[in-house]
Design an enzyme around this catalytic site. Structure first.
Site, PDB file in Angstrom:
ATOM      1  N   GLU A 298       0.747  -1.325   0.089  1.00 12.41           N
ATOM      2  CA  GLU A 298       0.070  -0.018  -0.082  1.00 12.41           C
ATOM      3  C   GLU A 298       0.894   1.265   0.117  1.00 12.41           C
ATOM      4  O   GLU A 298       1.600   1.577   1.065  1.00 12.41           O
ATOM      5  CB  GLU A 298      -0.894   0.017   1.250  1.00 12.41           C
ATOM      6  CG  GLU A 298      -1.896  -1.157   1.322  1.00 12.41           C
ATOM      7  CD  GLU A 298      -2.961  -0.651   0.252  1.00 12.41           C
ATOM      8  OE1 GLU A 298      -2.986   0.277  -0.215  1.00 12.41           O
ATOM      9  OE2 GLU A 298      -3.950  -1.893   0.289  1.00 12.41           O
TER      10      GLU A 298
ATOM     11  N   CYS B 123      -2.358   9.428   1.832  1.00 10.57           N
ATOM     12  CA  CYS B 123      -2.078   8.680   0.629  1.00 10.57           C
ATOM     13  C   CYS B 123      -3.180   9.106  -0.278  1.00 10.57           C
ATOM     14  O   CYS B 123      -2.780   9.210  -1.762  1.00 10.57           O
ATOM     15  CB  CYS B 123      -1.912   7.384   0.986  1.00 10.57           C
ATOM     16  SG  CYS B 123      -3.215   6.537   1.648  1.00 10.57           S
TER      17      CYS B 123
HETATM   18  P1  NAD Z   1       8.001   4.910   4.738  1.00 13.89           P
HETATM   19  O1  NAD Z   1       8.180   4.328   3.668  1.00 13.89           O
HETATM   20  O2  NAD Z   1       9.252   5.985   5.222  1.00 13.89           O
HETATM   21  O3  NAD Z   1       7.949   4.069   6.049  1.00 13.89           O
HETATM   22  C1  NAD Z   1       6.714   3.113   6.211  1.00 13.89           C
HETATM   23  C2  NAD Z   1       7.344   2.076   7.254  1.00 13.89           C
HETATM   24  O4  NAD Z   1       8.374   1.310   6.524  1.00 13.89           O
HETATM   25  C3  NAD Z   1       7.998   2.589   8.428  1.00 13.89           C
HETATM   26  O5  NAD Z   1       7.492   1.807   9.607  1.00 13.89           O
HETATM   27  C4  NAD Z   1       9.460   2.510   8.545  1.00 13.89           C
HETATM   28  O6  NAD Z   1      10.258   2.344   9.529  1.00 13.89           O
HETATM   29  C5  NAD Z   1       9.384   1.127   7.365  1.00 13.89           C
HETATM   30  N1  NAD Z   1      10.646   0.875   6.869  1.00 13.89           N
HETATM   31  C6  NAD Z   1      11.500   2.030   6.463  1.00 13.89           C
HETATM   32  N2  NAD Z   1      12.636   1.120   5.709  1.00 13.89           N
HETATM   33  C7  NAD Z   1      12.187  -0.016   6.005  1.00 13.89           C
HETATM   34  C8  NAD Z   1      13.120  -1.093   5.315  1.00 13.89           C
HETATM   35  N3  NAD Z   1      14.005  -1.130   4.686  1.00 13.89           N
HETATM   36  N4  NAD Z   1      12.409  -2.570   5.473  1.00 13.89           N
HETATM   37  C9  NAD Z   1      11.245  -2.568   5.957  1.00 13.89           C
HETATM   38  N5  NAD Z   1      10.584  -1.553   6.539  1.00 13.89           N
HETATM   39  C10 NAD Z   1      11.136  -0.307   6.495  1.00 13.89           C
HETATM   40  O7  NAD Z   1       6.500   5.928   4.639  1.00 13.89           O
HETATM   41  P2  NAD Z   1       5.989   6.687   5.853  1.00 13.89           P
HETATM   42  O8  NAD Z   1       6.765   8.165   5.316  1.00 13.89           O
HETATM   43  O9  NAD Z   1       5.792   6.238   6.860  1.00 13.89           O
HETATM   44  O10 NAD Z   1       4.681   6.906   5.292  1.00 13.89           O
HETATM   45  C11 NAD Z   1       4.415   7.796   4.121  1.00 13.89           C
HETATM   46  C12 NAD Z   1       3.980   7.046   2.896  1.00 13.89           C
HETATM   47  O11 NAD Z   1       3.027   6.180   2.904  1.00 13.89           O
HETATM   48  C13 NAD Z   1       3.424   7.912   1.541  1.00 13.89           C
HETATM   49  O12 NAD Z   1       3.817   7.613   0.428  1.00 13.89           O
HETATM   50  C14 NAD Z   1       1.912   7.726   1.791  1.00 13.89           C
HETATM   51  O13 NAD Z   1       1.361   7.989   0.296  1.00 13.89           O
HETATM   52  C15 NAD Z   1       2.052   6.304   2.061  1.00 13.89           C
HETATM   53  N6  NAD Z   1       0.754   5.574   2.472  1.00 13.89           N
HETATM   54  C16 NAD Z   1       0.043   4.785   1.693  1.00 13.89           C
HETATM   55  C17 NAD Z   1      -1.191   4.320   2.159  1.00 13.89           C
HETATM   56  C18 NAD Z   1      -2.081   3.332   1.324  1.00 13.89           C
HETATM   57  O14 NAD Z   1      -2.905   2.730   2.068  1.00 13.89           O
HETATM   58  N7  NAD Z   1      -1.649   3.454   0.182  1.00 13.89           N
HETATM   59  C19 NAD Z   1      -1.512   4.726   3.410  1.00 13.89           C
HETATM   60  C20 NAD Z   1      -1.068   5.790   4.178  1.00 13.89           C
HETATM   61  C21 NAD Z   1       0.255   6.087   3.717  1.00 13.89           C
END
Ligand code: NAD
Length: 494
Positions: free
Chosen positions: A239, A273
Site C-alpha cells: 500500500e 495517501c
Molecule cells: P516510509 O516508507 O518511510 O515508512 C513506512 C514504514 O516502513 C515505517 O514503519 C518504516 O520504519 C518502515 N521501513 C523503512 N525502511 C524499511 C525497510 N528497509 N524495510 C522494512 N521496513 C522499512 O513511509 P511513511 O513516511 O511512514 O509513510 C508515508 C507514505 O505512506 C506516503 O508515501 C503515503 O502515501 C504512504 N501511505 C500509503 C497508504 C495506502 O494505503 N496506500 C496509506 C498511508 C500512507
C-alpha cells in the site's frame, strides 16, 4: 515524529513542539525473530478457534478501542499532530472496519461448494481460505490507527497472528493498539506482538520467518521491503503513495467540488495517501472553482489549538520537500493564490495555479497542504493528465450528473474513485482499498482484503468411482479417443 537517541532506543516527538513524547526500544533482529516465534506459538490456537470462536475476541478489542477513543485521539494528536476531532473521525472509521471484518470473515473465507463440472462430475469440490499463520504489518504514521488496521483487523479476522511494526514516528499509537488487544484478550495476548524501531527493524521483520508482509508506506521503501521479502519468497501486500487528482467537469456543483478538493488536499495537513494533490477543471467550471477554493482555503487555520483546521507536518524532513515543490511550481510560472511560504511545521494552505505539468508539484507526491488547480479544455484532457502518472491510487470526479461522473471514474487509472465526493470509498468497509503502479498492489478492506491474508485451499472428494478412471495407468486406450470426441462435441463448435 522521531529522533534517534542511541542505538537501543529512540524518541517519539510531538510534531507541534518538537518535545519528546515517549522513548521506545530499537528492536534487534534477534528480538524481532523472538516476537515472530511468540506469534507463531499463539497462531495455532487462534486459527483453531474458527470464525465463531474469534468473534468475541475481536469484538472485545473493538469495544476497548471504542470505549477509550478519546484517550486514543489525544495520543494521535500528540504524536502525529492532527486535530483531536480528525483523530476521532479516524478512530470511528477504524472501529467500523473491525466490526465489518469480524462480521464478514466466515461468509468470505468459510468453506463453500464449487461446481465440479462435466469432467469431474463424480467429485465434490470445496474451496476454503485458511490463514497464512503469522503476518508482519509495517505501518506508516499519517493515519496511525486507520491505515494499519486495514491489515491488522482483516488478518486477525482471517485467523492470523500478528507482528506489528508501527512507524518510528507513531510508536506510542501502535503500542496503544496492541495494549488494547491484550487488555481485552489477556488469554490471547501473544496473538498480537509489537516491535518498534526504524527501517532495519522493519527489514528484520521481512526476514524473521513471517508468512506474509503487509506494508504501507512510500514506494521507495516498498521496493526495499519487496527485495527483503524476495529472499524468502515471502508474499507482500504493498500500500504505497499516490498523486491523486480530482476532475471537475462543466456543470458540476463547483462549490461542493471546491469544498471536497480542499478537504482532500489539506486535511491531515495534506499527509494523506489518497489526498487530492491535483485538480483538473474544465473551461466552463474553472473560474468559479478557483474563486471558491481560494476563498475557502483562506479561511483555514493550521495549528495545534482547539479548532485548528489541520495540524503540524509530522516529519520535519517533509517540510523541505513541500518547500521544494512549491518553489519548483513558482519558478516554472505557477502562482500561489493562497499560502506559498513555508517556514515551520504549520504549512499554510497553498492553492497553486498555472503550474506546468512537468513541475515536481504535479509529478511527485508532495504530502503537504498544497494543491495544483489546472484549466483543461475538456474531460478527455483532464483524464489524459490525471492518468499521466506512475501512481494509481485513488481520485475524485465531480460532474453534472452522477451517471456521467461514474463514466469518467471508470476511465481513471486507479484503484478507487469517488464521484461527487472525496475519499468516500475509504469509509465503505465492503470496498477493497489499494492501488496500481507505484501505488502498490493487493488490497485491504472488503472481501478482497480478507482474502489477502489467506491462501486458497481447494479440496476434491470423490463421491463415486467412474466406470473408467482417467487418472490411472489402467486407463483403456480407447478412452483417449472417446475423450477427444467428447471435447470436440462440447467445445469444438465455437
Ligand atoms: P516510509 O516508507 O518511510 O515508512 C513506512 C514504514 O516502513 C515505517 O514503519 C518504516 O520504519 C518502515 N521501513 C523503512 N525502511 C524499511 C525497510 N528497509 N524495510 C522494512 N521496513 C522499512 O513511509 P511513511 O513516511 O511512514 O509513510 C508515508 C507514505 O505512506 C506516503 O508515501 C503515503 O502515501 C504512504 N501511505 C500509503 C497508504 C495506502 O494505503 N496506500 C496509506 C498511508 C500512507
Amino acid at each position: 515524529m522521531t529522533a534517534a537517541v542511541d542505538a537501543t532506543t529512540f524518541d517519539s516527538l510531538d510534531p507541534a513542539t518538537g518535545r519528546v513524547h515517549s522513548t521506545w526500544p530499537v528492536h534487534t533482529d534477534a528480538q524481532v525473530e523472538a516476537a515472530v516465534m511468540r506469534a507463531r506459538a499463539a497462531s495455532g490456537r487462534w486459527a483453531e478457534l474458527g470464525f465463531a470462536g474469534r468473534k468475541p475476541h475481536l469484538n472485545a478489542w473493538k469495544a476497548e478501542i471504542a470505549r477509550r477513543m478519546q484517550e486514543l485521539a489525544e495520543l494521535v494528536h500528540a504524536e502525529n499532530g492532527k486535530p483531536v476531532p480528525d483523530a476521532l473521525l479516524e478512530i470511528t472509521l477504524t472501529v467500523d472496519h473491525i466490526a465489518w471484518a469480524t462480521r464478514n470473515a466466515r461468509r468470505v473465507l468459510g468453506p463453500r461448494r464449487v461446481r465440479s463440472g462435466a469432467m469431474a462430475a463424480n467429485q465434490a469440490a470445496t474451496l476454503e481460505y485458511p490463514p497464512f499463520g503469522v503476518v508482519g504489518v509495517i505501518g506508516p504514521w499519517n493515519y496511525p490507527v486507520f491505515t494499519p488496521m486495514g491489515s491488522l483487523a482483516y488478518a486477525l479476522a482471517a485467523g492470523n497472528a500478528i507482528v506489528f511494526k508501527p512507524s518510528e514516528h507513531t510508536p506510542a499509537v501502535g503500542a496503544w493498539l496492541v495494549d488494547a488487544w491484550r487488555t481485552a484478550n489477556p488469554g490471547l495476548a501473544d496473538v498480537m506482538q509489537l516491535v518498534t524501531g526504524f527501517g532495519p527493524t522493519g527489514a528484520a521483520l521481512c526476514r524473521a520467518g513471517v508468512d506474509k508482509i503487509a506494508f504501507t508506506g512510500s514506494a521507495a521503501t516498498g521496493r526495499k521491503v519487496m527485495a527483503a521479502c524476495a529472499e524468502g519468497l515471502v508474499p507482500v501486500l504493498m500500500e504505497c503513495g499516490g498523486k491523486d487528482a480530482m476532475i471537475v467537469d462543466d456543470g458540476a456543483d463547483v462549490a461542493a467540488a471546491a469544498d471536497a478538493a480542499l478537504w482532500g488536499a489539506m486535511s491531515n495537513a495534506g499527509q494523506t495517501c489518497i489526498g487530492i494533490e491535483r485538480v483538473y477543471v474544465t473551461e466552463g467550471s474553472y473560474d468559479a472553482f478557483v474563486s471558491e477554493i481560494t476563498a475557502r482555503a483562506a479561511k483555514l487555520t493550521p495549528g495545534s489549538h482547539d479548532g485548528a483546521s489541520y495540524g503540524a507536518i509530522t516529519m520535519p524532513s517533509q517540510i523541505g520537500i513541500i518547500q521544494r515543490h512549491i518553489a519548483d511550481a513558482l519558478q516554472h510560472g505557477g502562482r500561489a493564490l493562497t499560502g506559498g511560504v513555508v517556514d515551520g511545521p504549520f504549512v499554510p494552505p497553498t492553492v497553486l495555479v498555472d503550474v506546468p505539468e512537468h513541475s515536481t508539484a504535479v509529478t511527485e507526491e508532495t504530502f503537504g497542504p498544497t494543491v495544483t488547480v489546472t484549466r483543461v479544455p475538456d474531460v478527455e484532457e483532464a483524464l489524459r493528465r490525471t492518468n499521466a502518472t506512475t501512481y494509481g491510487l485513488a481520485g475524485a470526479v465531480f460532474a453534472k450528473s452522477s451517471r456521467k461522473g461514474v463514466e469518467i471514474a471508470r476511465r481513471v487509472r486507479s484503484g478507487m474513485t469517488s464521484v461527487n465526493g472525496v475519499i468516500t470509498f475509504a469509509t465503505v468497509p465492503g470496498l477493497p482499498f489499494g492501488g496500481i503502479g507505484e501505488s502498490g498492489f493487493g488490497r485491504i478492506h472488503g472481501d478482497d482484503g480478507l482474502r489477502e491474508f489467506t491462501r486458497a485451499k481447494s479440496i476434491t472428494r470423490q463421491r463415486f468411482a467412474l466406470p473408467v478412471a482417467l487418472t490411472s495407468f489402467d486407463r483403456p486406450e480407447k478412452t483417449t479417443e472417446q475423450l477427444r470426441k467428447v471435447i470436440k462435441l462440447l467445445h469444438g463448435r465455437g
